[in-house]
Design a protein around this motif. Structure first.
Motif, PDB file in Angstrom:
ATOM      1  N   LEU A 144      35.600  41.838 -45.143  1.00  0.00           N
ATOM      2  CA  LEU A 144      36.027  43.155 -44.691  1.00  0.00           C
ATOM      3  C   LEU A 144      35.625  43.432 -43.248  1.00  0.00           C
ATOM      4  CD1 LEU A 144      35.037  45.272 -47.847  1.00  0.00           C
ATOM      5  CD2 LEU A 144      37.160  44.019 -47.411  1.00  0.00           C
ATOM      6  N   PHE A 145      34.636  42.670 -42.754  1.00  0.00           N
ATOM      7  CA  PHE A 145      34.090  42.920 -41.422  1.00  0.00           C
ATOM      8  C   PHE A 145      34.104  41.637 -40.581  1.00  0.00           C
ATOM      9  CE2 PHE A 145      31.656  45.876 -44.247  1.00  0.00           C
ATOM     10  CZ  PHE A 145      32.272  47.042 -43.821  1.00  0.00           C
ATOM     11  N   PRO A 146      34.335  41.772 -39.268  1.00  0.00           N
ATOM     12  CA  PRO A 146      34.421  40.570 -38.430  1.00  0.00           C
ATOM     13  C   PRO A 146      33.101  39.822 -38.296  1.00  0.00           C
ATOM     14  CG  PRO A 146      34.558  42.581 -37.098  1.00  0.00           C
ATOM     15  CD  PRO A 146      34.663  43.003 -38.525  1.00  0.00           C
ATOM     16  N   PHE A 147      31.955  40.519 -38.299  1.00  0.00           N
ATOM     17  CA  PHE A 147      30.683  39.801 -38.142  1.00  0.00           C
ATOM     18  C   PHE A 147      30.402  38.909 -39.353  1.00  0.00           C
ATOM     19  CE2 PHE A 147      29.412  43.912 -40.009  1.00  0.00           C
ATOM     20  CZ  PHE A 147      28.617  43.517 -41.070  1.00  0.00           C
ATOM     21  N   GLU A 148      30.955  39.276 -40.520  1.00  0.00           N
ATOM     22  CA  GLU A 148      30.814  38.414 -41.695  1.00  0.00           C
ATOM     23  C   GLU A 148      31.601  37.121 -41.505  1.00  0.00           C
ATOM     24  OE1 GLU A 148      30.393  41.726 -45.238  1.00  0.00           O
ATOM     25  OE2 GLU A 148      32.403  41.262 -44.486  1.00  0.00           O
ATOM     26  N   ALA A 149      32.823  37.238 -40.985  1.00  0.00           N
ATOM     27  CA  ALA A 149      33.636  36.046 -40.746  1.00  0.00           C
ATOM     28  C   ALA A 149      32.948  35.115 -39.748  1.00  0.00           C
ATOM     29  CB  ALA A 149      35.019  36.448 -40.239  1.00  0.00           C
ATOM     30  N   ASP A 150      32.330  35.676 -38.724  1.00  0.00           N
ATOM     31  CA  ASP A 150      31.601  34.861 -37.748  1.00  0.00           C
ATOM     32  C   ASP A 150      30.503  34.051 -38.431  1.00  0.00           C
ATOM     33  OD1 ASP A 150      33.185  35.956 -35.781  1.00  0.00           O
ATOM     34  OD2 ASP A 150      31.697  37.424 -35.128  1.00  0.00           O
ATOM     35  N   PHE A 151      29.790  34.673 -39.364  1.00  0.00           N
ATOM     36  CA  PHE A 151      28.707  33.998 -40.071  1.00  0.00           C
ATOM     37  C   PHE A 151      29.241  32.796 -40.853  1.00  0.00           C
ATOM     38  CE2 PHE A 151      26.188  33.313 -43.891  1.00  0.00           C
ATOM     39  CZ  PHE A 151      24.904  33.199 -43.382  1.00  0.00           C
ATOM     40  N   TYR A 152      30.338  32.981 -41.584  1.00  0.00           N
ATOM     41  CA  TYR A 152      30.885  31.883 -42.387  1.00  0.00           C
ATOM     42  C   TYR A 152      31.448  30.772 -41.513  1.00  0.00           C
ATOM     43  CZ  TYR A 152      30.224  34.624 -46.602  1.00  0.00           C
ATOM     44  OH  TYR A 152      29.648  35.329 -47.636  1.00  0.00           O
ATOM     45  N   GLN A 153      32.078  31.151 -40.401  1.00  0.00           N
ATOM     46  CA  GLN A 153      32.594  30.127 -39.485  1.00  0.00           C
ATOM     47  C   GLN A 153      31.459  29.250 -38.949  1.00  0.00           C
ATOM     48  OE1 GLN A 153      34.709  32.564 -36.673  1.00  0.00           O
ATOM     49  NE2 GLN A 153      36.588  32.610 -37.885  1.00  0.00           N
ATOM     50  N   GLN A 154      30.319  29.876 -38.677  1.00  0.00           N
ATOM     51  CA  GLN A 154      29.164  29.121 -38.194  1.00  0.00           C
ATOM     52  C   GLN A 154      28.646  28.132 -39.240  1.00  0.00           C
ATOM     53  OE1 GLN A 154      26.358  32.141 -37.015  1.00  0.00           O
ATOM     54  NE2 GLN A 154      27.744  32.977 -35.459  1.00  0.00           N
ATOM     55  N   HIS A 155      28.921  28.432 -40.513  1.00  0.00           N
ATOM     56  CA  HIS A 155      28.458  27.557 -41.592  1.00  0.00           C
ATOM     57  C   HIS A 155      29.586  26.715 -42.188  1.00  0.00           C
ATOM     58  CE1 HIS A 155      25.049  30.374 -41.354  1.00  0.00           C
ATOM     59  NE2 HIS A 155      24.345  29.406 -41.896  1.00  0.00           N
ATOM     60  N   GLY A 156      30.722  26.679 -41.523  1.00  0.00           N
ATOM     61  CA  GLY A 156      31.811  25.807 -41.932  1.00  0.00           C
ATOM     62  C   GLY A 156      32.492  26.187 -43.228  1.00  0.00           C
ATOM     63  N   VAL A 157      32.483  27.491 -43.584  1.00  0.00           N
ATOM     64  CA  VAL A 157      33.115  27.958 -44.812  1.00  0.00           C
ATOM     65  C   VAL A 157      34.479  28.559 -44.460  1.00  0.00           C
ATOM     66  CG1 VAL A 157      32.928  29.494 -46.809  1.00  0.00           C
ATOM     67  CG2 VAL A 157      30.856  28.464 -45.818  1.00  0.00           C
ATOM     68  N   PRO A 158      35.554  28.125 -45.114  1.00  0.00           N
ATOM     69  CA  PRO A 158      36.879  28.706 -44.828  1.00  0.00           C
ATOM     70  C   PRO A 158      36.864  30.222 -45.066  1.00  0.00           C
ATOM     71  CG  PRO A 158      37.101  26.726 -46.173  1.00  0.00           C
ATOM     72  CD  PRO A 158      35.640  27.059 -46.136  1.00  0.00           C
ATOM     73  N   VAL A 159      37.285  30.978 -44.060  1.00  0.00           N
ATOM     74  CA  VAL A 159      37.143  32.428 -44.119  1.00  0.00           C
ATOM     75  C   VAL A 159      38.315  33.101 -43.423  1.00  0.00           C
ATOM     76  CG1 VAL A 159      35.752  32.505 -41.997  1.00  0.00           C
ATOM     77  CG2 VAL A 159      35.544  34.363 -43.682  1.00  0.00           C
ATOM     78  N   GLN A 160      38.653  34.302 -43.895  1.00  0.00           N
ATOM     79  CA  GLN A 160      39.671  35.126 -43.247  1.00  0.00           C
ATOM     80  C   GLN A 160      39.181  36.562 -43.224  1.00  0.00           C
ATOM     81  OE1 GLN A 160      42.944  34.189 -42.057  1.00  0.00           O
ATOM     82  NE2 GLN A 160      42.879  36.243 -41.177  1.00  0.00           N
ATOM     83  N   PHE A 161      39.055  37.140 -42.044  1.00  0.00           N
ATOM     84  CA  PHE A 161      38.753  38.563 -41.907  1.00  0.00           C
ATOM     85  C   PHE A 161      40.044  39.330 -42.076  1.00  0.00           C
ATOM     86  CE2 PHE A 161      38.810  41.916 -38.432  1.00  0.00           C
ATOM     87  CZ  PHE A 161      38.268  42.923 -39.221  1.00  0.00           C
ATOM     88  N   VAL A 162      40.072  40.276 -43.049  1.00  0.00           N
ATOM     89  CA  VAL A 162      41.326  40.975 -43.352  1.00  0.00           C
ATOM     90  C   VAL A 162      41.289  42.453 -42.997  1.00  0.00           C
ATOM     91  CG1 VAL A 162      41.908  39.348 -45.196  1.00  0.00           C
ATOM     92  CG2 VAL A 162      40.628  41.438 -45.759  1.00  0.00           C
ATOM     93  N   GLY A 163      40.139  42.965 -42.526  1.00  0.00           N
ATOM     94  CA  GLY A 163      40.016  44.384 -42.253  1.00  0.00           C
ATOM     95  C   GLY A 163      39.501  45.119 -43.478  1.00  0.00           C
ATOM     96  N   HIS A 164      39.289  46.424 -43.325  1.00  0.00           N
ATOM     97  CA  HIS A 164      38.719  47.220 -44.416  1.00  0.00           C
ATOM     98  C   HIS A 164      39.729  48.256 -44.895  1.00  0.00           C
ATOM     99  CE1 HIS A 164      35.932  49.412 -46.878  1.00  0.00           C
ATOM    100  NE2 HIS A 164      34.948  48.602 -46.553  1.00  0.00           N
ATOM    101  N   PRO A 165      40.000  48.314 -46.211  1.00  0.00           N
ATOM    102  CA  PRO A 165      40.976  49.286 -46.716  1.00  0.00           C
ATOM    103  C   PRO A 165      40.644  50.729 -46.354  1.00  0.00           C
ATOM    104  CG  PRO A 165      40.439  47.684 -48.411  1.00  0.00           C
ATOM    105  CD  PRO A 165      39.491  47.436 -47.272  1.00  0.00           C
ATOM    106  N   LEU A 166      39.367  51.076 -46.279  1.00  0.00           N
ATOM    107  CA  LEU A 166      39.009  52.449 -45.904  1.00  0.00           C
ATOM    108  C   LEU A 166      39.521  52.797 -44.513  1.00  0.00           C
ATOM    109  CD1 LEU A 166      35.357  53.071 -47.164  1.00  0.00           C
ATOM    110  CD2 LEU A 166      37.421  54.313 -47.837  1.00  0.00           C
ATOM    111  N   ALA A 167      39.532  51.804 -43.621  1.00  0.00           N
ATOM    112  CA  ALA A 167      40.010  52.056 -42.261  1.00  0.00           C
ATOM    113  C   ALA A 167      41.511  52.309 -42.232  1.00  0.00           C
ATOM    114  CB  ALA A 167      39.650  50.882 -41.345  1.00  0.00           C
ATOM    115  N   ASP A 168      42.216  51.823 -43.255  1.00  0.00           N
ATOM    116  CA  ASP A 168      43.649  52.096 -43.359  1.00  0.00           C
ATOM    117  C   ASP A 168      43.904  53.508 -43.882  1.00  0.00           C
ATOM    118  OD1 ASP A 168      44.307  49.460 -42.561  1.00  0.00           O
ATOM    119  OD2 ASP A 168      43.986  48.740 -44.611  1.00  0.00           O
ATOM    120  N   GLU A 169      42.886  54.103 -44.525  1.00  0.00           N
ATOM    121  CA  GLU A 169      43.063  55.408 -45.172  1.00  0.00           C
ATOM    122  C   GLU A 169      42.450  56.560 -44.386  1.00  0.00           C
ATOM    123  OE1 GLU A 169      41.323  55.172 -49.019  1.00  0.00           O
ATOM    124  OE2 GLU A 169      42.335  53.288 -49.529  1.00  0.00           O
TER     125      GLU A 169
END
Length: 380
Positions: A144-169
């Motif tokens: 839900l958050f970009p800093f989380e995606a950065d963490f997984y990328q650093q550890h070689g885990v396939p990841v996709q940041f999709v945004g947060h549904p609350l921000a759409d509402e």
């Protein structure tokens, strides 16, 4: 005709049900005959989900209740594994509830099922070693958050940041007049919203700090008003009991409606949690004040690796929001931090501009993004 798309989903609590329903609708828009099975909540059931167990059976919190319910939870997970192993879906998605879902995802992946985990555990903050288990358990993690995606990328885990549904509402309310009228608030007064938390211990430890800070703010701004949303009937009673010693405060307590209260107020003081994100999205300057039992704090302070505890600061990667934790959370410090944010000066405007930037970075139509990511994963 190709067989309908078959997707297994397990959600463990109400927030997961909201995410699951949004994801289902986005997939159904492309594949109207898609079949969804596993464990879902009311919103998912309303749009065609087939739940094999009542979602409430997984909605356990704290340390003791999961241990008391462990035999039942293990039995449910075993039956889910057997179901999906014998009827392999095109895709399995575990939504949040990592303690339950990650083991299930791992076993299903070992059986050749494509697995996704939607909503990252707070692995970037504590127990970072869990990232290795996550890497083995999932083919993709949706954050839900970009800093989380950065963490997984650093550890070689396939990841996709999709945004947060609350921000759409959620977005800042241009005219809060109708909200104030519905909440019996004075239309032209300055209001400070006080949110002491949703749990008994939070209100017990944080509530008195907020009421004392309110009294100090009132001394500086005599026309200031206060409003408090109580998370449930038990907290409503608890807050009223605490406020018996603060009869001088011009304070309104309402049942629930925390988003409406924050939207109608000028600024917010709150315990940490998802409400900090809601306040950011609503464009409300805030101060985070939190206390917990001393032993819990001593243990967690050694485990937590992140610089900040509030989502606005984690998203900004800077101390955008004052965080007053444990011994730093005093009435004097809280009032000193919030008073400048009640005045329409430079500090407030800088904060609001940064909030708006963050909101736009999260408002990506999360459900559609998530659907695109999982469908691409299985070549659909």
């Amino acid at each position: 005709m190709p067989a309908p798309l078959r997707i297994g989903v397990v959600v463990g609590e109400r927030s997961g049900d909201i995410l699951g329903a949004g994801l289902m609708q986005a997939i159904q828009a492309r594949f109207p005959d898609a079949e969804f099975t596993g464990i879902g909540g009311e919103q998912m059931l309303a749009i065609g989900f087939k739940s094999l167990f009542d979602q409430e059976r997984l909605a356990v919190m704290g340390l003791i209740e999961p241990l008391k319910r462990l035999p039942e939870l293990l039995s449910i997970r075993r039956q889910l594994f057997n179901h999906f192993a014998n009827n392999p879906p095109d895709l399995f998605i575990g939504i949040d509830s990592p303690d339950f879902n990650l083991d299930l995802e791992l076993k299903l992946k070992q059986q050749g099922v494509t697995t996704v985990h939607y909503v990252s555990p707070s692995v970037w903050a504590w127990r970072q070693g869990r990232v290795h288990k996550i890497a083995k358990a999932v083919d993709l993690i949706l954050t839900l958050f970009p800093f989380e995606a950065d963490f997984y990328q650093q550890h070689g885990v396939p990841v996709q940041f999709v945004g947060h549904p609350l921000a759409d509402e959620l977005a800042p309310v241009a005219d809060s007049g109708s909200l104030r009228e519905a909440l019996a608030m004075e239309p032209d007064s300055t209001y400070l919203a006080l949110l002491p938390g949703s749990r008994e211990a939070e209100v017990r430890l944080v509530g008195p700090l907020l009421w004392q800070a309110a009294a100090l703010c009132l001394h500086k701004l005599p026309n200031l008003k206060f409003i408090v949303p109580a998370a449930n009937s038990a907290r409503l009673e608890q807050i009223h009991e605490q406020l018996k010693g603060f009869s001088e405060l011009p304070i309104t307590v309402v049942a629930g409606q925390s988003q409406q209260v924050m939207a109608a107020a000028n600024a917010v003081v709150m315990a940490s949690g998802t409400t900090t994100l809601e306040a950011l999205l609503l464009g409300k300057p805030m101060v985070v004040a939190y206390r917990m039992a001393w032993l819990s704090y001593k243990i967690l302070s050694k485990l937590v690796k992140s610089k900040y505890i509030s989502l606005p600061n984690l998203l900004a990667d800077q101390p955008l929001v004052p965080e007053l934790i444990q011994h730093d959370a005093t009435p004097e410090a809280i009032s000193a931090a919030i008073l400048p944010l009640l005045i329409d000066g430079d500090e407030r405007q800088v904060t609001l501009a940064e909030f708006d930037r963050i909101r736009k970075s999260l408002a990506l139509n999360a459900s559609t993004q998530a659907a695109s990511a999982v469908l691409q994963l299985i070549g659909r």
